[in-house]
Design an enzyme around this catalytic site. Structure first.
Site, PDB file in Angstrom:
ATOM      1  N   GLY A  46       0.794  -1.228   0.000  1.00 16.96           N
ATOM      2  CA  GLY A  46       0.000   0.000   0.000  1.00 16.96           C
ATOM      3  C   GLY A  46       0.825   1.276   0.000  1.00 16.96           C
ATOM      4  N   LYS A  50       4.883   2.269   1.338  1.00 19.25           N
ATOM      5  CA  LYS A  50       5.885   2.718   0.371  1.00 19.25           C
ATOM      6  C   LYS A  50       6.387   4.129   0.657  1.00 19.25           C
ATOM      7  CE  LYS A  50       3.155   1.948  -3.091  1.00 19.25           C
ATOM      8  NZ  LYS A  50       2.565   1.825  -4.443  1.00 19.25           N
ATOM      9  N   HIS A 277      -4.144  15.157  16.123  1.00 26.06           N
ATOM     10  CA  HIS A 277      -2.874  15.887  16.092  1.00 26.06           C
ATOM     11  C   HIS A 277      -2.879  17.114  17.010  1.00 26.06           C
ATOM     12  CE1 HIS A 277      -1.893  13.229  12.945  1.00 26.06           C
ATOM     13  NE2 HIS A 277      -2.352  13.921  11.927  1.00 26.06           N
TER      14      HIS A 277
END
Length: 536
Positions: A46, A50, A277
């Site tokens: 996926g 990568k 986040h």
């Protein structure tokens, strides 16, 4: 067959333990020299693997952070060979620039084909790992399993791992070998779905084996802020409601969904950025000093802060969705976005920490796509100086401490100083730690290498604990449900703008003040991207 037998949960009770305070005193995060390390990248074919996971592993290997006896196993449903996996990875690893040791690294990468459900694939993976560990039976073994997969498959994947890959094949003394699971966000869509997912994973693996990754916690400046706060005595009295007027935590992207709106539309900006986040950055700003650097001492303090925040009120929220401008398409022009979508691409929310240190101080969390610049920063604006004896308006002359996470990492503080010349005119300048100027030869890596290395070391301080996750979802779930029901207005804003004007009105209403007489001038050796707009 019982539910426990189906999932393999009946055998994990001996793995559960509570780390006492006395045990924390003797904690250390070290990698044994003789460790037989096997890193499994589930979902190896996926995009995430990568673009992020393998490049991070290559960085660690290239710089000598991985132990000598390491191998990396890709696992996915795609029918690849070792060589075809390596060829897929090569162009992404070459982007790092320095290809030193690239072939050496690729030779340590191999591939195991298997399904995510059922037993055959995971059993085959375990055979490969056990065979490798069996070659060094007296050495401790470590299995780091990185789930570069959609969260929807976590339960079935972890069940397969629990049944087949949860025990290492070694005769090394107990406690030195380990299995750890790294899981990516999003962790659910709201409090209920998050708790259901946590419960399913918790039945399979204890908390000490689960590493919920939030890459913002691995950023250099997030960790630097932690050191800066608790290592500098002069900041301690300033860091409270006595001196701080408001705090802004901002995430801005200067591009839109770019054909990937279908994925984004399922979550929206609040779920995608603010709930995870930015709320994690808020916890670092607001937390008390931990008693030690033990991961749970640090996370205990973060949880205490999050539990002091009441759910977001709708009248303290501004949502937006970008429209076409400057030749760029609007959000609804993305063919992958459902027609007439009301998913926000911008949000500004105000929350309050109801404790002695921060009571009454607004924390403004702002995130958006297709804005005027790309940046992520934390900005503490101090209160105005009482009895301001100089010419000018004290209300618009305020100190600010800024920690810039990206781009062009920096820490700077706005100071009121005398303008050069014969008159005593106050102006705002800055004390500036610019990383590109101060550390020109230092490579600041992406967050993923740091987090993966922490997982190998067994250091969970930069990973999200279950109670931390629960507290964060509790803050935003009522708002998210209101957005899903269409009860919160969404304002249009032009592609490349600052966002809806209503967001500026909101932060002004809660106490933020625009500084006057401030003109930041870049030094000759400062990158041009750090222009004056970056300082506003």
């Amino acid at each position: 067959m019982s539910k426990a037998e189906e999932t393999g949960t009946e055998s994990i009770s001996h793995l559960r333990r509570i780390t006492s305070c006395s045990e924390r005193d003797h904690w250390s995060a070290k990698i044994p020299n003789l460790l037989t390390l096997s890193i499994v990248v589930a979902g190896a074919s996926g995009d995430l693997a990568k673009k992020k996971t393998y490049p991070a592993l290559f960085f660690l290997y290239q710089n000598g952070f991985l132990c000598k006896n390491v191998k990396i196993f890709g696992y996915a449903r795609s029918k690849l060979t070792d060589e075809s996996l390596r060829e897929r990875l090569r162009p992404y690893l070459e982007k790092a620039g320095d290809t030193n040791r690239l072939e050496e690294f690729l030779s340590r990468c191999s591939y195991v084909h298997g399904e995510y459900d059922g037993d055959a694939g995971w059993s085959g993976l375990n055979e490969v790992l056990s065979r490798r560990e069996g070659d060094r039976p007296e050495s401790p073994a470590g299995r780091l399993i990185y789930l570069a997969l959609p969260p929807t498959v976590y339960p079935q994947v972890c069940a397969g791992l629990r049944r087949h890959c949860a025990e290492v094949a070694t005769r090394a003394e107990p406690g030195r070998s380990w299995v750890r699971i790294v899981v990516e966000k999003p962790f659910g869509r709201d409090l209920q779905s998050s708790e259901e997912l946590s419960e399913e994973l918790g039945r399979l693996f204890p908390e000490e084996q689960l590493y919920r990754i939030d890459h913002y916690l691995g950023k250099e400046m997030t960790q630097n802020m932690f050191v800066m706060r608790f290592a500098n005595m002069f900041l301690s009295p300033l860091w409270s409601r006595t001196y701080v007027s408001n705090v802004q935590i901002t995430f801005k992207e200067d591009f839109g969904t770019q054909g990937r709106g279908g994925y984004f539309d399922a979550f929206g900006i609040v779920r995608d950025v603010i709930q995870n986040h930015l709320i994690q950055l808020l916890a670092f700003v607001g937390m008390e000093k931990p008693v030690s650097l033990h991961p749970d001492d640090i996370r205990d303090q973060k949880v205490q802060v999050l539990r002091c925040i009441k759910p977001v009120k709708i009248d303290n929220v501004v949502l937006g969705q970008y429209t076409a401008a400057h030749g760029e398409p609007g959000y609804l022009d993305d063919e992958t976005v459902p027609r007439g979508s009301h998913t926000p691409t911008f949000a500004s929310t105000v929350v309050y920490i109801d404790n002695d240190r921060w009571a009454g101080v607004p924390f403004i969390l702002k995130a958006g796509k297709a804005l005027d610049e790309r940046k992520a920063e934390i900005r503490l604006q101090l209160r105005e100086t009482p009895h301001f004896i100089f010419d000018g308006n004290p209300h618009t002359s305020r100190n600010e401490l800024v920690v810039r996470l990206q781009p062009d990492e920096a820490i700077y503080m706005k100071f009121i100083v005398k303008k050069p010349g014969l008159d005593t005119e106050p102006i705002i300048s800055e004390l500036d730690l610019d990383y590109s100027s101060r550390y020109p030869d230092t490579v600041i890596p992406d967050a993923y290498p740091k987090l993966i290395l922490d997982a190998i070391r067994g250091d969970q301080q930069h990973f999200v604990r279950r109670d931390e996750l629960r507290a964060a979802w509790s803050i935003f779930t009522p708002l998210l449900h209101a957005i899903d029901r269409g009860e919160v207005p969404i304002y249009p804003y032009a592609y490349g703008s600052r966002g809806p004007a209503e967001a500026d009105a909101l932060r002004t209403r809660v106490g933020w003040v625009q500084n006057a007489k401030y003109d930041w001038k870049a030094r000759p050796d400062t990158p041009t991207s750090r222009g004056s707009s970056a300082r506003l």
